[in-house]
Scaffold this motif. Structure first.
Motif, PDB file in Angstrom:
ATOM      1  N   SER A   1       0.890  -1.037   0.090  1.00  0.00           N
ATOM      2  CA  SER A   1       0.108   0.004  -0.124  1.00  0.00           C
ATOM      3  C   SER A   1       0.763   1.190  -0.008  1.00  0.00           C
ATOM      4  O   SER A   1       0.558   2.219  -0.715  1.00  0.00           O
ATOM      5  CB  SER A   1      -1.038   0.069   1.165  1.00  0.00           C
ATOM      6  N   ALA A   2       2.002   1.197   0.824  1.00  0.00           N
ATOM      7  CA  ALA A   2       2.631   2.438   0.856  1.00  0.00           C
ATOM      8  C   ALA A   2       3.463   2.660  -0.295  1.00  0.00           C
ATOM      9  O   ALA A   2       3.917   3.760  -0.772  1.00  0.00           O
ATOM     10  CB  ALA A   2       3.659   2.154   2.185  1.00  0.00           C
TER      11      ALA A   2
ATOM     12  N   ASP B   1      -7.526 -14.333   1.826  1.00  0.00           N
ATOM     13  CA  ASP B   1      -8.514 -13.557   2.766  1.00  0.00           C
ATOM     14  C   ASP B   1      -8.103 -12.228   3.107  1.00  0.00           C
ATOM     15  O   ASP B   1      -8.700 -11.096   3.222  1.00  0.00           O
ATOM     16  CB  ASP B   1      -8.800 -14.393   4.026  1.00  0.00           C
ATOM     17  N   ILE B   2      -6.766 -12.320   3.418  1.00  0.00           N
ATOM     18  CA  ILE B   2      -6.035 -11.054   3.836  1.00  0.00           C
ATOM     19  C   ILE B   2      -5.704 -10.094   2.737  1.00  0.00           C
ATOM     20  O   ILE B   2      -6.247  -8.814   2.713  1.00  0.00           O
ATOM     21  CB  ILE B   2      -4.850 -11.335   4.580  1.00  0.00           C
ATOM     22  N   LEU B   3      -5.214 -10.670   1.629  1.00  0.00           N
ATOM     23  CA  LEU B   3      -4.879  -9.999   0.454  1.00  0.00           C
ATOM     24  C   LEU B   3      -6.100  -9.328  -0.294  1.00  0.00           C
ATOM     25  O   LEU B   3      -6.226  -8.347  -0.853  1.00  0.00           O
ATOM     26  CB  LEU B   3      -3.980 -10.693  -0.588  1.00  0.00           C
ATOM     27  N   GLY B   4      -7.162 -10.189  -0.244  1.00  0.00           N
ATOM     28  CA  GLY B   4      -8.495  -9.833  -0.885  1.00  0.00           C
ATOM     29  C   GLY B   4      -8.982  -8.727  -0.222  1.00  0.00           C
ATOM     30  O   GLY B   4     -10.020  -7.745  -1.143  1.00  0.00           O
ATOM     31  N   LYS B   5      -9.056  -8.512   1.095  1.00  0.00           N
ATOM     32  CA  LYS B   5      -9.880  -7.417   1.697  1.00  0.00           C
ATOM     33  C   LYS B   5      -8.708  -6.037   1.647  1.00  0.00           C
ATOM     34  O   LYS B   5      -9.116  -5.060   2.076  1.00  0.00           O
ATOM     35  CB  LYS B   5      -9.947  -7.914   2.900  1.00  0.00           C
ATOM     36  N   SER B   6      -7.526  -6.169   1.280  1.00  0.00           N
ATOM     37  CA  SER B   6      -6.310  -5.263   1.469  1.00  0.00           C
ATOM     38  C   SER B   6      -6.735  -4.194   0.444  1.00  0.00           C
ATOM     39  O   SER B   6      -6.226  -2.691   0.974  1.00  0.00           O
ATOM     40  CB  SER B   6      -4.895  -5.773   1.321  1.00  0.00           C
ATOM     41  N   GLY B   7      -7.299  -4.131  -0.729  1.00  0.00           N
ATOM     42  CA  GLY B   7      -7.277  -3.199  -1.661  1.00  0.00           C
ATOM     43  C   GLY B   7      -5.937  -2.872  -2.515  1.00  0.00           C
ATOM     44  O   GLY B   7      -5.742  -1.876  -3.167  1.00  0.00           O
ATOM     45  N   VAL B   8      -5.193  -3.777  -2.263  1.00  0.00           N
ATOM     46  CA  VAL B   8      -3.695  -3.644  -2.944  1.00  0.00           C
ATOM     47  C   VAL B   8      -3.820  -4.783  -4.069  1.00  0.00           C
ATOM     48  O   VAL B   8      -4.552  -5.476  -4.284  1.00  0.00           O
ATOM     49  CB  VAL B   8      -2.510  -3.885  -2.198  1.00  0.00           C
ATOM     50  N   ARG B   9      -2.884  -4.364  -5.253  1.00  0.00           N
ATOM     51  CA  ARG B   9      -2.668  -5.463  -6.256  1.00  0.00           C
ATOM     52  C   ARG B   9      -1.927  -6.596  -5.574  1.00  0.00           C
ATOM     53  O   ARG B   9      -1.073  -6.572  -5.120  1.00  0.00           O
ATOM     54  CB  ARG B   9      -2.023  -4.843  -7.525  1.00  0.00           C
TER      55      ARG B   9
END
Length: 279
Positions: free
Chosen positions: A28-29, A78-86
């Protein structure tokens, strides 16, 4: 300049959460792509089965490895899908003796590899060779993440362990995206050589080089008041509230460090902040 391809290799469901959270924070950063390689590890050595062993043992270990890979893949999705990142994630099974080849191939096409600490009571035998494969065969920098710290998106204070080695300089060059974003970079020199070319200004040339990249540097010259360099670095990290340590890895041979210990192994065992390493 930033990291655009981030990779993590998951082999233990117990450490998937903290590692994936760190991967997401950095992606994200840095506006990067996060990739998770979920490997079930077959830890058996089929060439050393005891007399009378049958194929059922091999089938059981493969089934267990497949189940672990599937569990980690679901956690990653689960974690990556909710993160909003590619992001992307995939699973696979590898024998422990062949693990390095798979890791090195993926690390070679990554800007940074995010991995859990390789040493500890509950760590599997496969975690250390994953770290080494990423650095030695994949030629990628590695960020080692402690288990109990919140994800680090943008380090504010960074310690740079400087001993004038090739490994340290490579790590510094590869850590430039982090160094340029930090508010303060502290170049730590421990017991500089009394007769070296930079004896009158230890760390001065490095500070000059980094300042030309816009890095805000300070130089801390420390005495070796403790038996191990790692102990001094860790104490200084606490004293300065550092968010990250940048250092070269395996200045001595891996065999020597495995038998006798060394700064790399000691830091990986003891550090309480993320460690950025390159070889």
């Amino acid at each position: 300049m930033s990291y655009k391809s981030l990779l993590t290799v998951l082999t233990n469901p117990q450490f998937a959460g903290p590692t994936l959270s760190q991967l997401v924070a950095l992606a994200s950063a840095q506006d990067a792509h996060a990739e998770a390689l979920c490997l079930g590890v077959d830890r058996t050595q089929t060439g050393y089965y005891y007399a009378g062993a049958n194929a059922m043992i091999l089938q059981e270990t493969l089934s267990r490895a497949n189940a672990e890979a599937t569990e980690m893949l679901e956690a990653a999705k689960d974690i990556l899908g909710k993160s909003g990142v590619r992001w992307s994630a995939e699973e696979g099974v590898a024998q422990i003796a062949d693990l390095g080849r798979h890791v090195a191939h993926r690390a070679r096409f990554s800007d940074l590899v995010v991995l859990p600490r390789p040493y500890g009571e509950t760590r599997g035998a496969e975690v250390e060779p994953i770290v080494e494969a990423a650095m030695f065969e994949g030629h990628a920098p590695v960020l080692i993440v402690p288990d109990d710290r919140p994800p680090l998106a943008k380090p504010s204070t960074i310690l740079v362990a400087w001993n004038e080695s090739v490994e340290a300089m490579r790590a510094i060059r590869m850590a430039l995206p982090f160094l340029k974003q930090a508010e303060t970079v502290r170049i730590v020199v421990i017991d500089p050589p009394q007769h070296g070319p930079d004896r009158s200004d230890p760390g001065g040339l490095l500070s000059q080089m980094l300042s030309r990249h816009g890095v805000r540097c300070e130089i801390d010259v420390l005495s070796k008041t403790m038996p191990r360099v790692s102990e001094i670095l860790n104490r200084h990290a606490v004293d300065t509230s550092a968010d990250m340590i940048v250092m070269g890895a395996y200045g001595h041979s891996r065999f020597r460090e495995a038998i006798l210990g060394g700064a790399t192994r000691n830091m990986l065992e003891q550090a309480e902040v993320p460690i950025f390493m390159a070889h």
